[in-house]
Design an enzyme around this catalytic site. Structure first.
Site, PDB file in Angstrom:
ATOM      1  CB  VAL A   1     -40.207  42.430   6.549  1.00  0.00           C
ATOM      2  CG1 VAL A   1     -41.681  42.103   6.316  1.00  0.00           C
ATOM      3  CG2 VAL A   1     -40.052  43.504   7.616  1.00  0.00           C
TER       4      VAL A   1
ATOM      5  CE  LYS B   1     -39.429  45.434  12.344  1.00  0.00           C
ATOM      6  NZ  LYS B   1     -39.859  46.787  12.674  1.00  0.00           N
TER       7      LYS B   1
ATOM      8  CB  ALA C   1     -37.996  44.821   3.495  1.00  0.00           C
ATOM      9  CD  GLU C   2     -30.967  42.964   4.044  1.00  0.00           C
ATOM     10  OE1 GLU C   2     -29.972  43.074   4.795  1.00  0.00           O
ATOM     11  OE2 GLU C   2     -31.049  42.147   3.118  1.00  0.00           O
ATOM     12  N   GLY C   3     -33.729  45.757   7.414  1.00  0.00           N
ATOM     13  CA  GLY C   3     -33.462  47.074   7.974  1.00  0.00           C
ATOM     14  C   GLY C   3     -32.312  47.002   8.954  1.00  0.00           C
ATOM     15  N   GLY C   4     -32.267  47.975   9.870  1.00  0.00           N
ATOM     16  CA  GLY C   4     -31.173  48.125  10.818  1.00  0.00           C
ATOM     17  C   GLY C   4     -30.848  46.875  11.612  1.00  0.00           C
ATOM     18  CG  PHE C   5     -32.548  45.481  15.227  1.00  0.00           C
ATOM     19  CD1 PHE C   5     -32.697  44.755  16.404  1.00  0.00           C
ATOM     20  CD2 PHE C   5     -33.550  46.358  14.866  1.00  0.00           C
ATOM     21  CE1 PHE C   5     -33.823  44.929  17.191  1.00  0.00           C
ATOM     22  CE2 PHE C   5     -34.667  46.539  15.650  1.00  0.00           C
ATOM     23  CZ  PHE C   5     -34.806  45.821  16.826  1.00  0.00           C
TER      24      PHE C   5
ATOM     25  CG  ASP D   1     -39.558  54.393   6.596  1.00  0.00           C
ATOM     26  OD1 ASP D   1     -39.756  54.950   5.503  1.00  0.00           O
ATOM     27  OD2 ASP D   1     -38.920  53.334   6.698  1.00  0.00           O
TER      28      ASP D   1
END
Length: 183
Positions: free
Chosen positions: A63, A78, A56-60, A181
């Site tokens: 994972v 992470k 997964a990837e998020g704001g900055f 979340d």
């Protein structure tokens, strides 16, 4: 204080860039970084792990699924990219918060490392690997277009109870911790 630090599924900061050119460079750097499945072990605390795939990837951050280079034990890693002191402080606060938590329904933090990068720091968190995926992965169509097999009522209730126990533990902390979340 910690409840305001915890944003999303421990996704605690956003990239801040000064110009369009810098933004484009940042996006290119992060895209390259996200694909960083490693053949060489990455040291995180007392363990050396090999990143096997991007989950997964998020704001900055990103994972990855990872494996201990010696024991082959599975982990999640992470990787948070901090390009300024505020983002670095938020990443460090996340690590400090996770070190305080100990509950069977909250993903365990085993170790963490910070290392310098060209534009700031990278914070690596070695976490418990939870292979079941997210709840939404049981609800959306598979790549083939078919729906995944439905969860039994017993499994749905068990997941709900486990989630409530984890959230109850977070809310029992002083000060209470808010999680925004759940997955």
């Amino acid at each position: 204080m910690f409840s305001s630090v915890l944003r999303g599924a421990f996704d605690v900061a956003n990239l801040v860039v000064d110009s369009t050119k810098e933004a484009a460079q940042t996006v290119a750097t992060l895209a390259e970084s996200a694909a960083a499945v490693t053949a060489a072990p990455v040291p995180i605390g007392r363990r050396n792990v090999v990143l096997t795939r991007l989950l997964a990837e998020g704001g900055f951050g990103f994972v990855h699924e990872a494996r201990d280079a010696n024991t082959n034990e599975p982990y999640a890693v992470k990787r948070m990219i901090a390009q300024d002191p505020d983002s670095a402080a938020l990443a460090e606060a996340e690590v400090a918060l996770l070190r305080r938590l100990d509950h069977p329904n909250i993903m365990a933090l085993y170790d963490a490392t910070t290392r310098p990068t060209e534009r700031g720091t990278e914070h690596l968190l070695l976490l418990e690997f939870c292979p079941g995926g997210t709840l939404i992965s049981h609800c959306i169509p598979l790549p083939s277009g078919e729906l995944p097999p439905p969860l039994t009522l017993k499994r749905i209730v068990a997941a709900f109870v486990d989630t409530c126990r984890g959230v109850g533990y977070l809310h029992s902390q002083s000060p209470p911790i808010q999680h925004r979340d759940l997955k």
